[in-house]
Design a protein around this motif. Sequence first.
Motif, short mmCIF file in Angstrom:
data_model
loop_
_atom_site.label_atom_id
_atom_site.label_comp_id
_atom_site.label_asym_id
_atom_site.label_seq_id
_atom_site.Cartn_x
_atom_site.Cartn_y
_atom_site.Cartn_z
N MET A 1 0.81 -1.22 0.00
CA MET A 1 0.00 0.00 0.00
C MET A 1 0.85 1.27 0.00
N LEU A 2 2.00 1.26 0.68
CA LEU A 2 2.87 2.44 0.61
C LEU A 2 3.40 2.64 -0.81
N ALA A 3 3.71 1.53 -1.49
CA ALA A 3 4.18 1.64 -2.87
C ALA A 3 3.08 2.19 -3.78
N VAL A 4 1.84 1.70 -3.59
CA VAL A 4 0.72 2.20 -4.39
C VAL A 4 0.48 3.68 -4.10
N ALA A 5 0.52 4.05 -2.82
CA ALA A 5 0.32 5.47 -2.46
C ALA A 5 1.39 6.34 -3.11
N GLY A 6 2.64 5.86 -3.12
CA GLY A 6 3.70 6.63 -3.75
C GLY A 6 3.49 6.78 -5.25
N LEU B 1 -3.17 4.84 8.43
CA LEU B 1 -3.29 3.49 8.98
C LEU B 1 -1.93 2.84 9.15
N THR B 2 -1.02 3.10 8.21
CA THR B 2 0.33 2.54 8.30
C THR B 2 1.08 3.13 9.49
N VAL B 3 1.02 4.46 9.64
CA VAL B 3 1.75 5.11 10.72
C VAL B 3 1.18 4.69 12.08
N VAL B 4 -0.15 4.61 12.18
CA VAL B 4 -0.78 4.19 13.44
C VAL B 4 -0.34 2.79 13.85
N THR B 5 -0.21 1.90 12.86
CA THR B 5 0.03 0.48 13.16
C THR B 5 1.51 0.15 13.29
N VAL B 6 2.34 0.63 12.35
CA VAL B 6 3.76 0.22 12.36
C VAL B 6 4.74 1.37 12.30
N MET C 1 6.38 5.13 10.46
CA MET C 1 6.76 5.61 9.13
C MET C 1 7.89 4.76 8.55
N ILE C 2 7.72 4.34 7.30
CA ILE C 2 8.77 3.60 6.58
C ILE C 2 9.09 4.41 5.32
N PRO C 3 10.24 5.08 5.30
CA PRO C 3 10.55 5.97 4.17
C PRO C 3 11.00 5.21 2.94
N PHE C 4 10.96 5.88 1.81
CA PHE C 4 11.50 5.44 0.53
C PHE C 4 10.66 4.39 -0.20
N VAL C 5 9.72 3.71 0.47
CA VAL C 5 8.94 2.68 -0.24
C VAL C 5 8.16 3.31 -1.39
N GLY C 6 7.45 4.40 -1.08
CA GLY C 6 6.64 5.06 -2.11
C GLY C 6 7.45 5.81 -3.14
N LEU C 7 8.73 6.02 -2.88
CA LEU C 7 9.61 6.70 -3.83
C LEU C 7 10.32 5.69 -4.73
N LEU C 8 10.89 4.67 -4.11
CA LEU C 8 11.75 3.73 -4.82
C LEU C 8 10.95 2.79 -5.73
N VAL C 9 9.94 2.15 -5.17
CA VAL C 9 9.24 1.08 -5.90
C VAL C 9 8.57 1.58 -7.19
N PRO C 10 7.79 2.69 -7.15
CA PRO C 10 7.18 3.15 -8.41
C PRO C 10 8.21 3.50 -9.47
N ASN C 11 9.37 4.04 -9.06
CA ASN C 11 10.40 4.38 -10.04
C ASN C 11 11.01 3.14 -10.67
N ILE C 12 11.23 2.10 -9.86
CA ILE C 12 11.76 0.84 -10.42
C ILE C 12 10.81 0.28 -11.47
N VAL C 13 9.53 0.23 -11.13
CA VAL C 13 8.54 -0.36 -12.05
C VAL C 13 8.34 0.51 -13.29
N LEU D 1 1.83 -4.64 -10.19
CA LEU D 1 3.25 -4.95 -10.07
C LEU D 1 3.93 -4.04 -9.04
N VAL D 2 3.48 -2.79 -8.98
CA VAL D 2 4.01 -1.86 -7.96
C VAL D 2 3.69 -2.40 -6.56
N ALA D 3 2.44 -2.83 -6.36
CA ALA D 3 2.05 -3.35 -5.05
C ALA D 3 2.85 -4.60 -4.68
N LEU D 4 3.02 -5.51 -5.64
CA LEU D 4 3.75 -6.75 -5.37
C LEU D 4 5.22 -6.47 -5.08
#
Length: 321
Positions: free
Chosen positions: A62-67, A237-242, A244-256, A270-273
């Motif tokens: 979901m962080l990758a999709v949001a990014g 929801l991500t921040v409340v539960t686990v 902040m995890i940086p770079f996921v939304g930046l790195l993954v969409p660029n790779i794909v 494919l971004v989500a996976l």
Amino acid sequence: MASPGRAFRIGLVLVAALSVWSIFTGVIDLTPAQAFGEPGGLALIASSRAPRTLAVLITGAMLAVAGAVMQVILRNRFVEPMTIGTGQGAALGILIASFLIPGAPLVVRMVFATLTALAATFLFLAIVRRLPPTQPLLVPLIGLVYGGLLEAGMTFIAYQYDMMQYIQTWVSGEFSGVLLGRYELLWIAAAVGAALYLIADQLAIAGLGRSMAVSLGLDYGQVMGLALLAVAVVVSLTVVTVGMIPFVGLLVPNIVSRRYGDNLRRTLPLVALTGAGLVLASDIAARLVRHPFEVPVGTIFGVLGAVFFLVLLYARPRHAR
């Protein structure tokens, strides 16, 4: 180069293998034979290992999709929710909820986090609206400064009210506290991410800019509002539960996108996976690098993300199909 469909199938096999590895990795040694042959083995998997693995997969996806969505609607490849103030706004909302309503349940904190994340995102958009389009790097630079200011304000409030240790839970993403009954809010994030896929074509049109989108008959304001609300909910929801995890939304969409282009309808699964797989691999590494102690997964992914991002900047671009 493999087609997106073939890459997705290969990715599914890899993520499944990582999931099995994750279930049998932890402080307590557990083998498949022990899990099915000794008392308490299956209970350990059901109460801790499986919920943690699911939480990691949902968070990464979901962080990758949001990014990816933020990069398309802002028309900038160097932004993600954690670097433009959305994540910091969510953490600030949780702090405000904890301050105003001590002992507030997770749902109340999630509501506060969503509202402040949405407000922080709208304020960022208002700030960068007047920037010259010929200077795309100004947007992430201002985002970093803006996010830093929000985090500084949050730290100041926490310091004044002796809550410094409390906020570390939200600014350093990690999954060691995930147990059965403490991660289920993330399924809402998964549902919101699936809803974003349903409007992927409208998001792609919105990414062409307001004038072009309106001329093509799109309700630009409605699509942008829905996208920003969805991103705010996912991040909160991500921040409340686990945390902040940086770079996921930046790195993954660029790779794909460098391999398969910017067609969200085609690339979003494919971004989500890819996000799920990379965050799960980082979480396994976080458990093994100082076993039996753990390193926050945000630290592991931050280091990997910085290295990959530099490689991305200097690598020769590929021609997407």
